[in-house]
Design an enzyme around this catalytic site. Structure first.
Site, PDB file in Angstrom:
ATOM      1  CD  GLU A 179     -18.253   6.557  -0.738  1.00 23.73           C
ATOM      2  OE1 GLU A 179     -18.149   6.304   0.465  1.00 23.73           O
ATOM      3  OE2 GLU A 179     -19.226   6.192  -1.422  1.00 23.73           O
ATOM      4  CD  GLU A 371     -19.080   9.936   2.979  1.00 24.88           C
ATOM      5  OE1 GLU A 371     -19.733   8.893   3.143  1.00 24.88           O
ATOM      6  OE2 GLU A 371     -19.000  10.536   1.897  1.00 24.88           O
TER       7      GLU A 371
HETATM    8  C1  BG6 Z   1     -21.125   7.110   1.142  1.00 24.73           C
HETATM    9  C2  BG6 Z   1     -21.510   8.315   0.364  1.00 24.73           C
HETATM   10  O1  BG6 Z   1     -21.146   6.087   0.238  1.00 24.73           O
HETATM   11  O2  BG6 Z   1     -21.933   6.668   2.182  1.00 24.73           O
HETATM   12  C3  BG6 Z   1     -22.642   9.139   0.949  1.00 24.73           C
HETATM   13  O3  BG6 Z   1     -20.411   9.124   0.043  1.00 24.73           O
HETATM   14  C4  BG6 Z   1     -23.631   8.212   1.606  1.00 24.73           C
HETATM   15  O4  BG6 Z   1     -23.176   9.915  -0.074  1.00 24.73           O
HETATM   16  C5  BG6 Z   1     -22.931   7.480   2.738  1.00 24.73           C
HETATM   17  O5  BG6 Z   1     -24.786   8.858   2.043  1.00 24.73           O
HETATM   18  C6  BG6 Z   1     -23.831   6.600   3.581  1.00 24.73           C
HETATM   19  O6  BG6 Z   1     -24.556   5.735   2.783  1.00 24.73           O
HETATM   20  P1  BG6 Z   1     -26.133   5.640   2.879  1.00 24.73           P
HETATM   21  O7  BG6 Z   1     -26.530   4.688   1.810  1.00 24.73           O
HETATM   22  O8  BG6 Z   1     -26.440   5.142   4.234  1.00 24.73           O
HETATM   23  O9  BG6 Z   1     -26.641   7.003   2.646  1.00 24.73           O
END
Ligand code: BG6
Length: 474
Positions: A179, A371
């Site tokens: 990211e 993701e």
């Molecule tokens: C992304 C990141 O921003 O979202 C992860 O690459 C992160 O590291 C994921 O965990 C989900 O966000 P959160 O705040 O729910 O953990």
């Protein structure tokens, strides 16, 4: 038709959110270790409040996380049971170079990941490795001010050379910076940047971003030189902005905010600073210091594929009366057509199809969703079993949207890794309570629990999805 035969189904994690073992076998301290849970987390991750070491008052969840450092064999075996074709994980820079600026790597750290990759291979899982998932050695932050200093490019280059050489034949897919656009929104957590009072934050952020972009191009160059089989991708926190209304002001605002993110991929994929960015930087009073050869490097070593995270679309409005909702670090105007997760992140499967199409139209390079998932409160029974139909529903709808993008729109997609395939520490909030996994881990926000792993209902569901290459989503 449908997904390609070699479609890479799997799951994703990041070192600091699951490994723990923060001081074991010579590992050095990193920015991601010293971000506590609680009300100070946000000011710290955004670089407004200084936290360069642990103190007595706070709890630091990354220190132990889910202790994957000692459980990785068991965890990879569970991924294999689900039929994972790939496992996205990140390397902790400070396991390999504890301070970041050493010439010689820490053998224990190198060996750890070698064992992890071999374990993956043994289980027929292709590792997909994020070189830096938000982490930066604390020593580089204290001594050099992190990525604001050009010398970081050289240290990162050394890291890349070391790992590409050592893991040749074990790892083929690499992502340079997780990211990368997060540097604008969470500069300390995303890139180790802390701001002194009165500093021109934009100047610091964009100069640091330039160094990361150079480092990313350099990594692509070296990866291909060391092994032509290597495939290098960039990684964007994606999710299109919709205009709140058809008022041209809203449309224009949406386009402008989207460009703040596309800027990074425009450079990494097209190989040059886009015209709109040059104008915008000028307006912001930012002057990027470029070294000789930078432009040629960016142009010549563009990425092989584009990866991204997708949790939600976002909304742009010029009307301050509209409500704001939480999102992945950057908040957005609330979309009245969408439901939200318990953390206020809006749920928009069609937005994934829209994002896939937008990125493919713009870059015409293979895409990889690295993701996606639902952070939710899970309530396990006494055996640790969770009936997580809400998670299954979320994933089903998103997989359906990505199938449509591939089958009906012709988007070229390499794979899909759900976020937090095993429960881990939340990056945004530091909580364990915000769970994404198919595998439940017995640990709470305060660090209590046995760390026992147990399968949720979604475990068998995802296994079936993979076994049928995404045709049976029931
Ligand atoms: C992304 C990141 O921003 O979202 C992860 O690459 C992160 O590291 C994921 O965990 C989900 O966000 P959160 O705040 O729910 O953990």
């Amino acid at each position: 038709m449908g997904f390609r035969e070699d479609f890479l189904w799997g799951g994703a994690t990041a070192a600091n959110q699951c490994e723990g073992g923060y001081d074991e076998d010579g590992r050095g301290l990193a920015n991601v270790d010293v971000v506590p849970i609680g009300k100070d987390r946000l000011p710290i991750i955004s670089g407004k409040m200084k936290m360069f070491d642990f103190d007595e008052e706070h709890f630091y969840p990354a220190k132990k996380a889910i202790d994957m450092y000692h459980h990785y064999k068991e965890d990879i075996a569970l991924f294999a049971q689900m039929g994972f074709k790939t496992y996205r994980l990140s390397i902790a820079w400070t396991r390999i170079f504890p301070n970041g600026d050493e010439k010689e790597p820490n053998e224990a750290g190198l060996k750890f990941y070698e064992d992890v990759f071999k374990e993956c291979k043994k289980n027929h899982i292709e590792p997909l490795v994020t070189i830096t998932h938000f982490d930066c050695p604390m020593h580089l932050i204290k001594e050099y001010g992190s990525w604001r200093d050009r010398r970081l490019v050289g240290f990162y280059e050394n890291l890349c050379r070391t790992i590409f050489t050592r893991y040749k034949g074990l790892v083929k897919y690499w992502l340079t910076f997780n990211e990368i656009n997060m540097i604008l929104h969470a500069p300390f957590m995303g890139a180790g940047l802390y701001f002194e009072e009165g500093e021109n934050e934009d100047q610091v952020k964009y100069q640091a971003a330039h160094h990361e972009l150079i480092a990313s191009a350099m990594a692509t160059k070296i990866a291909h030189e060391i092994d032509p089989e290597n495939q290098v991708g960039c990684m964007l926190a994606a999710g299109n902005y919709y205009p709140y209304s058809c008022n041209p002001e809203d449309v224009w605002k949406g386009l402008q905010i989207d460009r703040e993110s596309y800027f990074f991929v425009d450079v990494q994929s097209r190989g040059e600073y886009p015209a709109y960015a040059l104008k915008d930087l000028e307006r912001k009073g930012v002057q990027i210091e470029m070294a000789d050869g930078d432009q040629e490097l960016l142009k010549k070593y563009t990425v092989d594929f584009i990866s991204f995270s997708y949790y939600s679309s976002r909304v742009a409005s010029t009307d301050p009366a509209h409500n704001v909702t939480e999102g992945n670090i950057f908040a957005s105007t609330k979309n009245p057509y969408l439901e939200s997760s318990e953390w206020g992140w809006q749920i928009d499967p069609l937005g994934l199809r829209i994002t896939l199409n937008t990125l493919y139209d713009r870059y015409q390079k293979p895409l990889f969703i690295v993701e996606n998932g639902l952070g939710a409160v899970d309530v396990p029974d006494k055996n640790g079993y969770v009936e997580d139909d809400y998670r299954i529903n979320y994933l089903r709808e998103h997989i359906e949207a990505m199938r449509a993008a591939v089958e009906e729109d012709g988007v070229e997609l390499l794979g899909y890794t759900t976020w937090g395939c095993i429960d881990l520490v939340s990056a945004g909030s530091g909580e364990m309570k915000k769970r994404y996994g198919f595998i439940y881990v017995d640990r709470d926000n305060e660090g209590n629990g046995t760390l026992k792993r147990s399968k949720k209902k979604s475990f068998d569901w995802y296994k079936k999805v993979i076994a049928t290459n995404g045709t049976d989503l029931a």
